[in-house]
Design a protein around this motif. Structure first.
Motif, PDB file in Angstrom:
ATOM      1  N   ILE A  49      -1.821  19.821  63.913  1.00 35.52           N
ATOM      2  CA  ILE A  49      -0.624  20.471  63.386  1.00 35.52           C
ATOM      3  C   ILE A  49       0.384  20.641  64.510  1.00 35.52           C
ATOM      4  O   ILE A  49       0.025  21.067  65.612  1.00 35.52           O
ATOM      5  CB  ILE A  49      -0.963  21.845  62.767  1.00 35.52           C
ATOM      6  CG1 ILE A  49      -1.950  21.662  61.613  1.00 35.52           C
ATOM      7  CG2 ILE A  49       0.309  22.525  62.263  1.00 35.52           C
ATOM      8  CD1 ILE A  49      -2.472  22.976  61.064  1.00 35.52           C
ATOM      9  N   ALA A  50       1.623  20.297  64.254  1.00 37.95           N
ATOM     10  CA  ALA A  50       2.677  20.441  65.248  1.00 37.95           C
ATOM     11  C   ALA A  50       3.939  20.950  64.572  1.00 37.95           C
ATOM     12  O   ALA A  50       4.098  20.848  63.351  1.00 37.95           O
ATOM     13  CB  ALA A  50       2.958  19.100  65.921  1.00 37.95           C
ATOM     14  N   ALA A  51       4.829  21.518  65.368  1.00 37.68           N
ATOM     15  CA  ALA A  51       6.129  21.920  64.852  1.00 37.68           C
ATOM     16  C   ALA A  51       6.812  20.698  64.246  1.00 37.68           C
ATOM     17  O   ALA A  51       7.013  19.697  64.933  1.00 37.68           O
ATOM     18  CB  ALA A  51       6.972  22.503  65.981  1.00 37.68           C
ATOM     19  N   SER A  52       7.157  20.784  62.964  1.00 44.14           N
ATOM     20  CA  SER A  52       7.631  19.583  62.256  1.00 44.14           C
ATOM     21  C   SER A  52       8.711  19.918  61.245  1.00 44.14           C
ATOM     22  O   SER A  52       8.714  20.993  60.638  1.00 44.14           O
ATOM     23  CB  SER A  52       6.479  18.907  61.503  1.00 44.14           C
ATOM     24  OG  SER A  52       5.422  18.561  62.353  1.00 44.14           O
ATOM     25  N   LEU A  53       9.607  18.952  61.055  1.00 44.34           N
ATOM     26  CA  LEU A  53      10.525  18.933  59.920  1.00 44.34           C
ATOM     27  C   LEU A  53       9.911  18.041  58.853  1.00 44.34           C
ATOM     28  O   LEU A  53       9.439  16.935  59.153  1.00 44.34           O
ATOM     29  CB  LEU A  53      11.880  18.365  60.335  1.00 44.34           C
ATOM     30  CG  LEU A  53      12.742  19.228  61.259  1.00 44.34           C
ATOM     31  CD1 LEU A  53      13.866  18.390  61.851  1.00 44.34           C
ATOM     32  CD2 LEU A  53      13.300  20.418  60.503  1.00 44.34           C
ATOM     33  N   VAL A  54       9.913  18.512  57.607  1.00 45.59           N
ATOM     34  CA  VAL A  54       9.282  17.771  56.515  1.00 45.59           C
ATOM     35  C   VAL A  54      10.323  17.546  55.420  1.00 45.59           C
ATOM     36  O   VAL A  54      10.956  18.495  54.944  1.00 45.59           O
ATOM     37  CB  VAL A  54       8.077  18.535  55.943  1.00 45.59           C
ATOM     38  CG1 VAL A  54       7.429  17.747  54.815  1.00 45.59           C
ATOM     39  CG2 VAL A  54       7.061  18.828  57.043  1.00 45.59           C
ATOM     40  N   PHE A  55      10.467  16.289  55.005  1.00 51.44           N
ATOM     41  CA  PHE A  55      11.417  15.924  53.957  1.00 51.44           C
ATOM     42  C   PHE A  55      10.640  15.285  52.797  1.00 51.44           C
ATOM     43  O   PHE A  55      10.101  14.186  52.938  1.00 51.44           O
ATOM     44  CB  PHE A  55      12.458  14.945  54.495  1.00 51.44           C
ATOM     45  CG  PHE A  55      13.218  15.474  55.680  1.00 51.44           C
ATOM     46  CD1 PHE A  55      14.368  16.225  55.514  1.00 51.44           C
ATOM     47  CD2 PHE A  55      12.760  15.240  56.975  1.00 51.44           C
ATOM     48  CE1 PHE A  55      15.055  16.732  56.608  1.00 51.44           C
ATOM     49  CE2 PHE A  55      13.436  15.727  58.078  1.00 51.44           C
ATOM     50  CZ  PHE A  55      14.590  16.480  57.896  1.00 51.44           C
ATOM     51  N   ASP A  56      10.567  15.996  51.669  1.00 53.91           N
ATOM     52  CA  ASP A  56       9.889  15.488  50.481  1.00 53.91           C
ATOM     53  C   ASP A  56      10.930  14.931  49.516  1.00 53.91           C
ATOM     54  O   ASP A  56      11.858  15.642  49.113  1.00 53.91           O
ATOM     55  CB  ASP A  56       9.083  16.603  49.814  1.00 53.91           C
ATOM     56  CG  ASP A  56       7.830  16.953  50.601  1.00 53.91           C
ATOM     57  OD1 ASP A  56       7.026  16.039  50.866  1.00 53.91           O
ATOM     58  OD2 ASP A  56       7.667  18.136  50.970  1.00 53.91           O
TER      59      ASP A  56
END
Length: 227
Positions: free
Chosen positions: A106-113
Motif C-alpha cells: 500500500i502506498a500513497a496513491s491517487l485513484v481514478f475509477d
C-alpha cells in the motif's frame, strides 16, 4: 507507392492492429483524447473520501486516494515537492501524504475509477522524490492500470526529476489496444496530477466500417486506372 497500394497497406495495418493485444507506457497524450483539467477543482470537497469529476466533458470519473487525504489545488498557495519544486494554483488533484506499507503493498496513491473503460489513460504528473524505502532506496513514482474486475493490466515505475521546477512535471500514461482500463492509479509521496487524459479505442465495428470504406476507395481507384 501508388494510391491503390497505400489503401491496401492501411487496411492491412488496421486489421493487424485489431488482432495484436498489447499494453504500452506512453509519454505524450494520444490524439483525439478528452482531458479533465480540474479548472473547477475549487468547487470540490477537499479531504473527502472521493469526488466525481469529468462532467464538463461528458465523462464520469471517481477520484479517491490511498495513504493520505484527497486534495484539490495547493493548500496555503503552494504544494511542496522537495527537490522537484512546487505546484501552485487550484487546478490539479493530489494525495496529501507519503504513507507506505511495503509489507501489504500500500502506498500513497491517487485513484481514478472510470465509469466507461478507456483504451488510454494518463496525466501530467509529479511527486516528492525525497522519501526512501526502509532499505534506503528512493521511492519512485508508479502508475498502474486495472480492468473492471481489478486485474492488473500494466504497470510502470516512471522517472521524474524536475529540480526546483514551478508547476513542472511530465506526461505519463498507459495505452492498450482495447477499452479495458477501468482504474488508473498514480502512487508516490505527495503525488499530483493535472490534465487527466482519456482516449477510447475505436470499436471493432467502427474499424470494420473504415476498412469497408477503404475497400470502396480502392475499387474506385482501380476502375479509374482501368479507364
Amino acid at each position: 507507392m501508388n494510391k491503390h497500394f497505400r489503401i491496401a497497406a492501411l487496411a492491412a495495418a488496421l486489421a493487424t492492429a485489431q488482432g495484436a493485444a498489447q499494453a504500452t507506457l506512453i509519454t505524450t497524450a494520444p490524439g483525439g483524447a478528452s482531458v479533465i483539467d480540474f479548472d473547477d477543482a475549487a468547487s470540490y470537497v477537499t479531504g473527502g473520501p472521493s469526488v466525481q469529476t469529468g462532467g464538463a466533458i461528458g465523462a464520469d470519473v471517481q477520484v479517491s486516494t490511498l495513504g493520505g487525504p484527497l486534495q484539490f489545488g495547493a493548500p496555503y498557495g503552494a504544494w511542496t515537492l522537495s527537490d522537484n519544486g512546487e505546484w501552485t494554483g487550484a487546478s490539479f488533484v493530489g494525495v496529501d501524504g507519503a504513507f507506505q506499507d511495503e509489507a501489504n503493498g500500500i502506498a500513497a496513491s491517487l485513484v481514478f475509477d472510470l465509469a466507461i473503460p478507456q483504451g488510454s489513460v494518463g496525466g501530467f504528473l509529479n511527486f516528492d522524490p525525497s522519501f526512501v524505502y526502509g532499505g534506503g532506496l528512493p521511492l519512485p513514482l508508479y502508475i498502474a492500470a486495472y480492468d473492471g474486475s481489478g486485474t492488473l493490466l500494466e504497470d510502470h515505475f516512471v522517472p521524474l526529476w524536475t529540480p526546483g521546477g514551478l508547476n513542472a512535471g511530465s506526461f505519463f500514461g498507459i495505452s492498450l489496444d482495447s477499452n479495458a482500463i477501468a482504474r488508473f492509479e498514480v502512487s508516490g509521496p505527495y503525488a499530483v496530477l493535472d490534465n487527466l487524459t482519456l482516449a477510447p479505442v475505436p470499436e471493432p465495428g467502427s474499424v470494420a466500417l473504415l476498412m469497408a470504406g477503404l475497400g470502396v476507395l480502392g475499387a474506385v481507384a482501380r476502375r479509374r486506372r482501368e479507364n
